[in-house]
Design an enzyme around this catalytic site. Structure first.
Site, PDB file in Angstrom:
ATOM      1  N   ARG A  88      66.756  41.681  26.257  1.00 47.00           N
ATOM      2  CA  ARG A  88      67.419  40.545  25.816  1.00 47.00           C
ATOM      3  C   ARG A  88      68.961  40.971  25.944  1.00 47.00           C
ATOM      4  O   ARG A  88      69.172  42.316  25.138  1.00 47.00           O
ATOM      5  CB  ARG A  88      67.074  40.084  24.501  1.00 47.00           C
ATOM      6  N   GLY A 118      62.242  34.006  32.578  1.00 51.17           N
ATOM      7  CA  GLY A 118      62.405  32.674  32.097  1.00 51.17           C
ATOM      8  C   GLY A 118      63.516  31.896  32.214  1.00 51.17           C
ATOM      9  O   GLY A 118      64.393  32.213  32.929  1.00 51.17           O
ATOM     10  N   ASP A 166      54.188  31.600  29.004  1.00 51.92           N
ATOM     11  CA  ASP A 166      54.254  30.260  28.227  1.00 51.92           C
ATOM     12  C   ASP A 166      54.043  29.230  29.276  1.00 51.92           C
ATOM     13  O   ASP A 166      53.510  28.090  28.890  1.00 51.92           O
ATOM     14  CB  ASP A 166      55.591  30.010  27.487  1.00 51.92           C
ATOM     15  N   GLU A 264      51.701  28.107  18.818  1.00 53.75           N
ATOM     16  CA  GLU A 264      52.824  28.496  17.610  1.00 53.75           C
ATOM     17  C   GLU A 264      53.852  27.542  17.420  1.00 53.75           C
ATOM     18  O   GLU A 264      54.548  27.490  16.348  1.00 53.75           O
ATOM     19  CB  GLU A 264      53.371  29.787  18.098  1.00 53.75           C
ATOM     20  N   GLN A 300      48.542  38.854  23.916  1.00 58.99           N
ATOM     21  CA  GLN A 300      48.590  37.978  25.141  1.00 58.99           C
ATOM     22  C   GLN A 300      49.730  38.390  26.210  1.00 58.99           C
ATOM     23  O   GLN A 300      49.630  37.993  27.251  1.00 58.99           O
ATOM     24  CB  GLN A 300      48.951  36.595  24.496  1.00 58.99           C
ATOM     25  N   THR A 528      30.943  28.417  44.685  1.00 64.61           N
ATOM     26  CA  THR A 528      30.444  29.671  45.202  1.00 64.61           C
ATOM     27  C   THR A 528      31.376  30.709  45.364  1.00 64.61           C
ATOM     28  O   THR A 528      32.511  30.240  45.243  1.00 64.61           O
ATOM     29  CB  THR A 528      30.061  29.281  46.896  1.00 64.61           C
ATOM     30  N   SER A 530      31.999  32.805  47.693  1.00 64.26           N
ATOM     31  CA  SER A 530      32.623  32.838  49.026  1.00 64.26           C
ATOM     32  C   SER A 530      33.712  32.086  49.264  1.00 64.26           C
ATOM     33  O   SER A 530      34.304  32.180  50.430  1.00 64.26           O
ATOM     34  CB  SER A 530      31.395  32.639  49.999  1.00 64.26           C
ATOM     35  N   MET A 662      27.227  42.356  41.610  1.00 64.81           N
ATOM     36  CA  MET A 662      28.066  42.245  40.603  1.00 64.81           C
ATOM     37  C   MET A 662      29.377  41.257  40.776  1.00 64.81           C
ATOM     38  O   MET A 662      29.762  40.531  39.593  1.00 64.81           O
ATOM     39  CB  MET A 662      28.746  43.594  40.336  1.00 64.81           C
TER      40      MET A 662
END
EC number: 2.7.1.11
Length: 780
Positions: A88, A118, A166, A264, A300, A528, A530, A662
């Site tokens: 900042r 941002g 955000d 928040e 986060q 799916t 694919s 997997m």
């Protein structure tokens, strides 16, 4: 398109210099964007500079501004945060600081600036640009720069990329980092759910997002929360009563836990903050439930970026370089962003203005307007959330219609989320909902039962197919299927599945000529790994498979980087469809991805091997090659492995890895949960309307083409398309659509892997305006 267009891209940047910086709060995927800006910049012939520590580095200059090389962005793709640092910066807010920044750029001959951050960071960039000529004349007057230097740097081009977890920037569907933040939140919610169930607890989870409720809203949709508090839609005045009643109802229906999500910035109608502690105290005092609070905090922002964010960052980075190099003194500073799956350029200040309007509307308690300004996608999320969380399931037994839901084809993560929302929306509409086990086979054998509200409880986060699924097609059992449609009085069918669900739908259409019972509306929800269902750009389950492949490739790359001079050949699923191989190639930074849609010869394989031989001479001594399972019947994974092993003797050694099943498993990603939930809700709403339309003389009779549809995501909207109309667009032999949107991303993959290929710059992101964008936005 002329041949010149091709060569333009490669020389577009000659004699130009680009600086890239990340500013404000960090977000996962910023590194992917930085990597793409550097590599595409170098590809066009431009010089590219890193600005370390955001605007602070721009003001301080010196060693903070360094020239980037191709290798300097290697192994960056899978790292969270931002490698070049962000800070900042107070100095840049003052004109004196901006004067120093301008001096640093002019001295290096940089006139193109790419800012990743941002809304605050992007507004700063715009101010900088508008003052540019004044700053130059000041520097010239004080003798800091010469007349020639000032003339060379006459104007400054600026392009912004929105990096913020955000997702609070208007005009963009998804900002870089949002999807990864959702991944972190959902991992935690899933973990908390298991402990909450053991102890019959209520959990209050607080998520980030500043003044924007996006993360909280999508999280609540993705985990089936009981309640969500977001700043854009404060609860009604008697919310305390309503919340407690809602929690006890859930418990009485047999649920062992309650989950409440709080953004928040959550507030009530009077603008008073609602904190997670307030909610906990309320629940404990009124209901006496064992209640815990978890504030997620900076978790986060951390961790590796999801596949979506890597691809988003990479695509936006490419687009940013093109926008900068094509910029003129008259083009306004722009933001590159994604709308649906289309890249778009938007005027930076229009976006900033709308973003500010939202905050202003919230400050002035004009909440409905704030919700509208957030865009159609946000509103749709809110509508589906309200439907699924706040409506009481009807008690009456006189159901209006009977709809059956089934899974068809191979399992895909997110199928259960689609079943859950289809069943619950059906019940809310007062319908009787049946679930069919084991696909068309179960429909023929009568493996059918009625589903109540809690039948599908907790299904959102579960992978695979809980109803069971088979690849069997309906044609050979029309007799039994028709008998069961009559026996169970089925008036509509929701088919959730892959290519088989689509071909099954076509067979049902054909069967209508001979069996009146089959004249009932049906809808296919593509699910799916694919991503090969005609009529939809995305399928439920593809995102989860992509993330699984990505995670594996990351680990393999680490292993290869450790042993040095090693090339891995990885086989992905997808049938004949190269979507997984291509997108995973983009997201994992592969050197090549072999797919069926883009035929290759032995010469291409030779070029690829030669390319890797050259790469081993640099500091990056590892290679990653992806191969789609059916890309070529003769050039098998073993063949390619043998070829690479032979040709690479003494230079690199090769290893192969077949990922296998997997890719079909695992817990669905937030995207797949949310997409499936919204598709299910939309399909059920359409179904009720269609059944009502087809009601004649006391029975359902639907035999028009539009009564059998695929619900698909097309560019920016969810649309219903008759299966019969999609026949033209299908290559049945290879089970893929004839045209696939993602093929035009293939050149990006090659450029980022340092191939000297032609980039077709004719498919440009067009300049759009935000006001118009509000009405045409993604309706997912």
């Amino acid at each position: 398109m002329t041949h010149e267009d091709h060569h333009e891209a490669k020389t577009l940047g000659v004699g130009k210099a680009i600086a890239v910086l990340t500013s404000g709060g960090d977000a996962q995927g910023m590194n992917a964007a930085v990597r793409a800006v550097v590599r595409v910049g170098i590809y066009t012939g431009a010089r590219v500079f890193f600005v370390h520590e955001g605007y602070q580095g721009l003001v301080d200059g010196g060693d903070n501004i360094r020239e980037a090389t191709w290798e300097s962005v290697s192994m960056m793709l899978q790292l969270g945060g931002t490698v070049i640092g962000s800070a900042r910066c107070k100095d840049f807010r003052e004109r004196e600081g901006r004067l120093r920044a301008a001096h640093n750029l002019v001295k290096r001959g940089i006139t193109n600036l790419c800012v990743i951050g941002g809304d605050g960071s992007l507004t700063g960039a715009d101010t900088f640009r508008s003052e540019w000529s004044d700053l130059l004349s000041d520097l010239q007057k004080s003798g800091k720069i010469t007349v020639e230097e000032a003339a060379k740097s006459r104007y400054l081009n600026i392009v912004g990329l929105v990096g913020s977890i955000d997702n609070d920037f208007c005009g963009t569907d998804m900002t870089i980092g949002t999807d990864s933040a959702l991944h972190r939140i959902i991992e935690i919610v899933d973990a908390i759910t298991t402990t909450a169930q053991s102890h019959q607890r209520t959990f209050v989870l607080e998520v980030m997002g500043r003044h924007c409720g996006y993360l909280a809203l999508v999280t609540s949709l993705s985990c089936g929360a009981d309640w969500v508090f977001i700043p854009e839609c404060p609860p009604d005045d008697d919310w305390e009563e309503h919340l407690c009643r809602r929690l006890s109802e859930t418990r009485n229906r047999g649920s062992r836990l309650n989950i409440i999500i709080v953004a928040e910035g959550a507030i009530d109608k009077n603008g008073k903050p609602i904190s997670s502690e307030d909610i906990r105290n309320l629940v404990v005092k009124r209901l006496g439930y064992d209640t815990r609070v978890t504030v997620l905090g900076h978790v986060q922002r951390g961790g590796t970026p999801s596949a979506f964010d890597r691809i988003l960052g990479s695509r936006m980075g490419v687009e940013a370089v093109m926008a900068l190099l094509e910029g003129t003194p008259d083009t306004p500073a722009c933001v590159v962003s994604l709308s649906g799956n289309q890249a778009v350029r938007l005027p930076l200040m229009e976006c900033v203005q709308v973003t500010k309007d939202v905050t202003k509307a919230m400050d002035e308690r004009r909440f409905d307007e704030a919700l509208k300004l957030r865009g159609r996608s946000f509103m749709n999320n809110w509508e589906v959330y309200k439907l699924l969380a706040h409506v009481r399931p009807p008690v009456s037994k006189s159901a209006s219609y009977t709809v059956a839901v089934m899974n068809v084809g191979a399992p895909a993560a997110g199928m259960n989320a689609a079943v859950r929302s289809t069943v619950r929306i059906g019940l809310i509409q007062g319908n009787r909902v049946l679930v069919v086990h084991d696909g068309f086979e179960g429909l023929a054998k009568g493996q059918i039962e009625e589903a109540g509200w809690s039948y599908v409880g907790g299904w959102t986060g579960q992978g695979g197919s809980k109803l069971g699924t088979k690849r069997t097609l309906p044609k050979k059992s029309f007799e039994q299927i028709s008998a069961n449609i009559t026996k169970f009085n089925i008036q509509g069918l929701v088919l959730i599945g892959g290519f088989e669900a689509y071909t099954g739908g076509l067979e049902l259409m054909e069967g209508r000529k001979h069996y009146d019972e089959l004249c009932i509306p049906f809808v296919v929800i593509p699910a799916t790994v694919s991503n090969n269902v005609p009529g939809s750009d995305f399928s439920v389950g593809t995102d989860t498979a992509l993330n699984t492949i990505c995670m594996t490739c990351d680990r393999i790359k680490q292993s290869a980087a450790g042993t040095k001079r090693r090339v891995f050949i990885i086989e992905t699923m997808g049938g004949y469809c190269g979507y997984l191989a291509t997108m995973a190639g983009l997201a994992a930074g592969a050197d090549a991805a072999y797919i069926f849609e883009e035929p290759f010869t032995i010469r291409d394989l030779q070029v690829n091997v030669e390319h890797l031989v050259q790469k081993m001479k640099t500091t990056v001594k590892r290679g990653l090659v992806l191969r789609n399972e059916k890309c070529n019947e003769n050039y098998t994974t073993d063949f390619i492995f043998n070829l690479y092993s032979e040709e690479g003797k003494g230079i690199f050694d090769s290893r192969k890895n077949v990922l296998g099943h997997m890719q079909q498993g695992g817990s669905p990603t937030p995207f797949d949960r949310n997409f499936a939930t919204k598709m299910g809700a939309k399909a059920m709403n359409w179904m009720s309307g269609k059944i009502k339309e087809s009601y004649r003389n006391g029975r359902i009779f639907a035999n028009t083409p539009d009564s059998g549809c695929v619900l698909g995501m097309r560019k920016r909207a969810l649309v219903f398309q008759p299966v019969t109309e999609l026949k033209e667009q299908t290559d049945f032999e290879h089970r893929i659509p004839k045209e696939q949107w993602w093929l035009k991303l293939r050149p990006i993959l090659k450029i980022l892997a340092k191939y000297e290929i032609d980039l077709d710059t004719s498919e440009h992101a067009h300049f759009e305006h935000v006001s118009r964008k509000r009405s045409g936005e993604a309706k997912v």
